[in-house]
Design a protein around this motif. Sequence first.
Motif, PDB file in Angstrom:
ATOM      1  N   PRO A 384       0.844  -1.209   0.000  1.00  0.00           N
ATOM      2  CA  PRO A 384       0.000   0.000   0.000  1.00  0.00           C
ATOM      3  C   PRO A 384       0.875   1.254   0.000  1.00  0.00           C
ATOM      4  CG  PRO A 384      -0.767  -1.587   1.648  1.00  0.00           C
ATOM      5  CD  PRO A 384       0.544  -2.110   1.134  1.00  0.00           C
ATOM      6  N   PHE A 385       0.372   2.296  -0.629  1.00  0.00           N
ATOM      7  CA  PHE A 385       1.110   3.559  -0.658  1.00  0.00           C
ATOM      8  C   PHE A 385       1.275   4.090   0.772  1.00  0.00           C
ATOM      9  CE2 PHE A 385      -0.684   3.297  -4.927  1.00  0.00           C
ATOM     10  CZ  PHE A 385       0.424   3.612  -5.708  1.00  0.00           C
ATOM     11  N   SER A 386       2.471   4.562   1.100  1.00  0.00           N
ATOM     12  CA  SER A 386       2.755   5.054   2.449  1.00  0.00           C
ATOM     13  C   SER A 386       2.021   6.370   2.707  1.00  0.00           C
ATOM     14  CB  SER A 386       4.261   5.264   2.624  1.00  0.00           C
ATOM     15  OG  SER A 386       4.689   6.375   1.845  1.00  0.00           O
ATOM     16  N   GLN A 387       1.909   6.713   3.981  1.00  0.00           N
ATOM     17  CA  GLN A 387       1.271   7.981   4.345  1.00  0.00           C
ATOM     18  C   GLN A 387       2.056   9.169   3.786  1.00  0.00           C
ATOM     19  OE1 GLN A 387      -1.724   8.621   5.775  1.00  0.00           O
ATOM     20  NE2 GLN A 387      -1.986   6.415   5.521  1.00  0.00           N
ATOM     21  N   ASN A 388       3.378   9.007   3.721  1.00  0.00           N
ATOM     22  CA  ASN A 388       4.206  10.077   3.156  1.00  0.00           C
ATOM     23  C   ASN A 388       3.851  10.320   1.693  1.00  0.00           C
ATOM     24  OD1 ASN A 388       6.227  12.024   3.036  1.00  0.00           O
ATOM     25  ND2 ASN A 388       7.804  10.537   2.485  1.00  0.00           N
ATOM     26  N   VAL A 389       3.661   9.241   0.935  1.00  0.00           N
ATOM     27  CA  VAL A 389       3.262   9.352  -0.473  1.00  0.00           C
ATOM     28  C   VAL A 389       1.872   9.963  -0.587  1.00  0.00           C
ATOM     29  CG1 VAL A 389       2.647   8.020  -2.534  1.00  0.00           C
ATOM     30  CG2 VAL A 389       4.753   7.493  -1.292  1.00  0.00           C
ATOM     31  N   LEU A 390       0.943   9.455   0.205  1.00  0.00           N
ATOM     32  CA  LEU A 390      -0.447   9.917   0.137  1.00  0.00           C
ATOM     33  C   LEU A 390      -0.584  11.379   0.566  1.00  0.00           C
ATOM     34  CD1 LEU A 390      -2.255   6.764   1.614  1.00  0.00           C
ATOM     35  CD2 LEU A 390      -2.031   7.402  -0.796  1.00  0.00           C
ATOM     36  N   SER A 391       0.370  11.868   1.347  1.00  0.00           N
ATOM     37  CA  SER A 391       0.276  13.258   1.826  1.00  0.00           C
ATOM     38  C   SER A 391       0.412  14.267   0.692  1.00  0.00           C
ATOM     39  CB  SER A 391       1.348  13.522   2.887  1.00  0.00           C
ATOM     40  OG  SER A 391       2.649  13.537   2.302  1.00  0.00           O
ATOM     41  N   PHE A 392       0.926  13.826  -0.472  1.00  0.00           N
ATOM     42  CA  PHE A 392       1.090  14.742  -1.605  1.00  0.00           C
ATOM     43  C   PHE A 392      -0.101  14.709  -2.568  1.00  0.00           C
ATOM     44  CE2 PHE A 392       5.402  14.308  -0.056  1.00  0.00           C
ATOM     45  CZ  PHE A 392       5.874  15.607  -0.139  1.00  0.00           C
ATOM     46  N   LEU A 393      -1.152  13.986  -2.202  1.00  0.00           N
ATOM     47  CA  LEU A 393      -2.371  13.982  -3.016  1.00  0.00           C
ATOM     48  C   LEU A 393      -3.183  15.248  -2.736  1.00  0.00           C
ATOM     49  CD1 LEU A 393      -3.515  10.273  -2.570  1.00  0.00           C
ATOM     50  CD2 LEU A 393      -2.512  11.301  -4.616  1.00  0.00           C
ATOM     51  N   PRO A 394      -4.005  15.670  -3.693  1.00  0.00           N
ATOM     52  CA  PRO A 394      -4.853  16.846  -3.454  1.00  0.00           C
ATOM     53  C   PRO A 394      -5.840  16.584  -2.318  1.00  0.00           C
ATOM     54  CG  PRO A 394      -4.889  16.191  -5.765  1.00  0.00           C
ATOM     55  CD  PRO A 394      -4.199  15.099  -5.034  1.00  0.00           C
ATOM     56  N   LYS A 395      -6.138  17.606  -1.579  1.00  0.00           N
ATOM     57  CA  LYS A 395      -7.125  17.483  -0.498  1.00  0.00           C
ATOM     58  C   LYS A 395      -8.527  17.490  -1.101  1.00  0.00           C
ATOM     59  CE  LYS A 395      -3.904  17.566   2.640  1.00  0.00           C
ATOM     60  NZ  LYS A 395      -2.796  17.238   1.730  1.00  0.00           N
ATOM     61  N   VAL A 481      -0.025   4.773  -9.508  1.00  0.00           N
ATOM     62  CA  VAL A 481      -0.341   5.966  -8.707  1.00  0.00           C
ATOM     63  C   VAL A 481      -1.536   5.644  -7.819  1.00  0.00           C
ATOM     64  CG1 VAL A 481       0.564   7.519 -10.474  1.00  0.00           C
ATOM     65  CG2 VAL A 481      -1.873   6.962 -10.483  1.00  0.00           C
ATOM     66  N   PRO A 482      -1.717   6.350  -6.705  1.00  0.00           N
ATOM     67  CA  PRO A 482      -2.839   6.056  -5.800  1.00  0.00           C
ATOM     68  C   PRO A 482      -4.194   6.157  -6.495  1.00  0.00           C
ATOM     69  CG  PRO A 482      -1.240   7.461  -4.705  1.00  0.00           C
ATOM     70  CD  PRO A 482      -0.806   7.373  -6.137  1.00  0.00           C
ATOM     71  N   GLU A 483      -5.156   5.411  -5.965  1.00  0.00           N
ATOM     72  CA  GLU A 483      -6.472   5.276  -6.595  1.00  0.00           C
ATOM     73  C   GLU A 483      -7.194   6.613  -6.747  1.00  0.00           C
ATOM     74  OE1 GLU A 483     -10.337   2.308  -6.318  1.00  0.00           O
ATOM     75  OE2 GLU A 483      -9.142   2.698  -4.531  1.00  0.00           O
ATOM     76  N   LEU A 484      -6.971   7.540  -5.823  1.00  0.00           N
ATOM     77  CA  LEU A 484      -7.614   8.850  -5.935  1.00  0.00           C
ATOM     78  C   LEU A 484      -7.287   9.500  -7.272  1.00  0.00           C
ATOM     79  CD1 LEU A 484      -9.256  11.165  -4.631  1.00  0.00           C
ATOM     80  CD2 LEU A 484      -7.095  12.052  -3.725  1.00  0.00           C
ATOM     81  N   LEU A 485      -6.061   9.275  -7.768  1.00  0.00           N
ATOM     82  CA  LEU A 485      -5.679   9.800  -9.081  1.00  0.00           C
ATOM     83  C   LEU A 485      -6.094   8.858 -10.201  1.00  0.00           C
ATOM     84  CD1 LEU A 485      -2.091  11.237  -8.423  1.00  0.00           C
ATOM     85  CD2 LEU A 485      -4.276  12.412  -8.302  1.00  0.00           C
ATOM     86  N   SER A 486      -5.747   7.562 -10.068  1.00  0.00           N
ATOM     87  CA  SER A 486      -5.927   6.620 -11.184  1.00  0.00           C
ATOM     88  C   SER A 486      -7.380   6.423 -11.574  1.00  0.00           C
ATOM     89  CB  SER A 486      -5.288   5.269 -10.844  1.00  0.00           C
ATOM     90  OG  SER A 486      -5.961   4.639  -9.774  1.00  0.00           O
ATOM     91  N   SER A 487      -8.272   6.367 -10.591  1.00  0.00           N
ATOM     92  CA  SER A 487      -9.673   6.071 -10.888  1.00  0.00           C
ATOM     93  C   SER A 487     -10.606   7.249 -10.672  1.00  0.00           C
ATOM     94  CB  SER A 487     -10.154   4.896 -10.024  1.00  0.00           C
ATOM     95  OG  SER A 487      -9.434   3.729 -10.344  1.00  0.00           O
ATOM     96  N   ASN A 488     -10.053   8.396 -10.270  1.00  0.00           N
ATOM     97  CA  ASN A 488     -10.924   9.528  -9.977  1.00  0.00           C
ATOM     98  C   ASN A 488     -10.413  10.807 -10.633  1.00  0.00           C
ATOM     99  OD1 ASN A 488     -12.621  11.468  -8.919  1.00  0.00           O
ATOM    100  ND2 ASN A 488     -12.425  10.829  -6.795  1.00  0.00           N
ATOM    101  N   LEU A 489      -9.523  11.532  -9.967  1.00  0.00           N
ATOM    102  CA  LEU A 489      -9.183  12.882 -10.408  1.00  0.00           C
ATOM    103  C   LEU A 489      -8.489  12.931 -11.764  1.00  0.00           C
ATOM    104  CD1 LEU A 489      -7.988  14.505  -7.048  1.00  0.00           C
ATOM    105  CD2 LEU A 489     -10.295  14.324  -8.004  1.00  0.00           C
ATOM    106  N   CYS A 490      -7.706  11.897 -12.115  1.00  0.00           N
ATOM    107  CA  CYS A 490      -7.038  11.879 -13.418  1.00  0.00           C
ATOM    108  C   CYS A 490      -7.850  11.133 -14.477  1.00  0.00           C
ATOM    109  CB  CYS A 490      -5.652  11.236 -13.306  1.00  0.00           C
ATOM    110  SG  CYS A 490      -4.476  12.217 -12.366  1.00  0.00           S
ATOM    111  N   SER A 491      -8.706  10.243 -14.059  1.00  0.00           N
ATOM    112  CA  SER A 491      -9.468   9.427 -15.002  1.00  0.00           C
ATOM    113  C   SER A 491     -10.468  10.302 -15.762  1.00  0.00           C
ATOM    114  CB  SER A 491     -10.200   8.313 -14.250  1.00  0.00           C
ATOM    115  OG  SER A 491     -10.868   7.478 -15.151  1.00  0.00           O
TER     116      SER A 491
END
Length: 883
Positions: A384-395, A481-491
Amino acid sequence: LSSCKAARVRLSLIDILEDPVIKNVIVLQTVLQEVRSRSAPVYKRIRDVIGNPEKHFYSFTNEHHRYETYIEQEQGEKSSNDRNDRAIRVAVKWYSEHLKKIQKEENEDIQVIFLTNDRNNKEKALEEGITAYTCEEYIKSLIDNPDLVDRLACVSDEGKEIESGKIIFPEHVPLSKLQQGIKSGIYLQGTYRASRDNYLEATVWVHGDAEENKEIIIQGLKHLNRAVHEDIVAVELLAKDEWVAPSSVVLQDDGQNEDDIEMEEKKENILKISVNKNMLRPTGKVVGIIKRNWRPFCGMLSKSQIKEARRHLFTPADRRIPRIRIETRQADKLEGQRIIVAIDGWPRNSRYPNGHFVKNLGSAGDKETETEVLLLEHDVPHQPFSQNVLSFLPKMPWSITEKDMKYREDLRHLYVCSVDPPGCTDIDDALHCREIGNGNLEVGVHIADVSHFIRPGNALDEESAKRGTTVYLCEKRIDMVPELLSSNLCSLRSNVDRLAFSCIWEMNQKAEILNTRFTKSIINSKASLTYAEAQMRIDSATMNDDITVSLRGLNKLAKILKKKRIDNGALTLSSPEVRFHMDSETHDPIDLQTKELKETNSMVEEFMLLANVSVAQKIYDEFPEFALLRKHPAPPPSNYDILVKAAKSKNLEIKTDSAKALAESLDKAESPDFPYLNTLLRILTTRCMMQAVYFCSGMDSDFHHYGLASPIYTHFTSPIRRYADIIVHRLLAVAIGADSTYPELTDKHKLADLSKNLNYRHKMAQYAQRASVAFHTQLFFKTKGVVNEDAYILFVRRNAVVVLIPKYGLEGTVFFEEKDKPTPKLDYNSEVPSLTVEGTTLCVFDKVKVNITLDASNIQHQKIRMELVEPKVRHMICVFYKL
């Protein structure tokens, strides 16, 4: 906090440190620096443990406390290692005094324990009044966790002998002498690659540009000399009268007679029988190891026959890895389980390397367990993506701001749509086509603007670069890339505003490009269609809405573009792909079919190819030294021998002097009586091809993409699932003034290193996908009993044939020599090519019938077993499709 442990970490102890039981540990800066210099992967694992708040691991910068814990090397200390040992003891003593103050204030009992595997350092620590243990002593004292003892690495180093036993292997030449020998030409350096089919044979691919002796054969235990697959080794060439030929014998190590060296020598003699002098190749022996590339290995325990024995053999899932001797007290518990084992060393008097148990993955055959195994074995990052990685996702909630629109065109009015496989959620691309006032057409390819969300150098960017690609398994997707990007904000889903990077052409009705422009944009897709839905719209006599009209325009242009490509020499090859239909409750495969491609598949492909070519030219024009491109080298002429001979056997001529000549001759290679022949020829052609690779334009001069017949090419169209495309987006954004550059983007050496990792990740993703298909094929046939199907002979070998079953996309090898059975009379003709077995002649492309069943007799290496039923031969013939 009952105790603190300041550990000088031996690299192999990382498996214990990662266990949830081990907490409250102080790792000194001196130790971290030493680990970092010796092993980057282990260093990262320690940093990850330190970063886990539940573990309570802390790093102490003892080298930066000038008055308390920093020390200079003294005259009596012969090496930096002696100085570091003393620095650790000084830090432990200071920490003990420091914590005594806290004990008085907090009224707590805190004990500092010093752990080390250096017995000399331990003795000195005890003399100085420090409580010290070896790691083994400490782990064995944890009586509530006896399983931890199994994870202790074998203390014996490679050079030391274990217990007893005669010497089996020659001594390795020391590294300093190896380096001198390589420099003087006495030895050659290369990558050791073990054989899957013969455990007594390997090849070494020599490093450097010299074509002579590029590949060296190694045969026999003593010559293999304890090298393991992917090690970097030094090889000494043997005299020419000792050269051997690659063996056609299949030898699997059954591990039954590990101490019977005479038996091994008899097997080695089998390799030398009936050697054709023309087949002799440069042969050598491994004289030393330059770099070990050991990793944790998945496999199963082969339990000892001796009752209550602690020593057992571990059989890796990868046949190229030798068996590993481990000690464990939980053999009964681990039998039938998939486990992970690490190698600790390989003494000269041991038939197998020594190792230790690391982790139990679960029951063999279990779907989740087997998926984990194939991901680990193919080095697919899937944690799973670490919290450090996930911290750079858009709020969230996220929305497009005025700042986001600064360098963008608003294209939300366009009738844009996406066309993808069913169930696709990571939609990278969308298209539009419309007529403009002058009678020409405007065509747009709109790609998800992933680089807007992933900024250079942060943890999210580094993780995406490490993963390199999304990996698609039969029932699972490992996102880059995290799911928030792959299946949502970038999709580029329908009916939502999305940021895109657009490539827009003005074309005439003949699909000739009149103008090309690139822009960052905002789009709103009007429809997310499957290939079948898009095809239905194009074919419909009643639908004439804007999306359908756009699709028809795209399809018309795509056909013209494809014809132009093919006329220029682009290849249209074939490779059978399968699709599983899953049970909705059990998720087991209930049907298995080859994928059917529609016109709309080709339509999308044409515009993706065109966008990639257009972007490649733009970034190369702007950055001739720093463009990340993709090339497909032309195969050497010898690669085509099997194809030319196979076609000739059917009275067809295949020309291979250029891609265009090859494409034209494949188009002409038709047989009215045998319609599947052309597909078989294209499948065979695919096997002759080289691997396409990423490269930096400033580090290469050959840009040509052979398969596409394009002078320049790159990947721009899938940034959600390929990191290469993110780099290309960044280059393009700088080229059009939509973003600023950064140092790594214009460093050709760093881009070359990045390309190397991307090529590796792409290759391993392909292997993992094939392994997933193989495993699900096994599940499919598990309950089918005997299945009778048509097959075609694809290759003919000296003692075997390879067949393809079109319905299932299955491929397997029919061996005509089986263990403990009489060998039939075989007559091999390499020119036809054909193989005559007891009077029955089998030729390439012959149609045969086979019965298919699952052979589960070996739980670790289950395989599809097929019996040839037509034509009949006088000996039983078995096909194995390895899983």
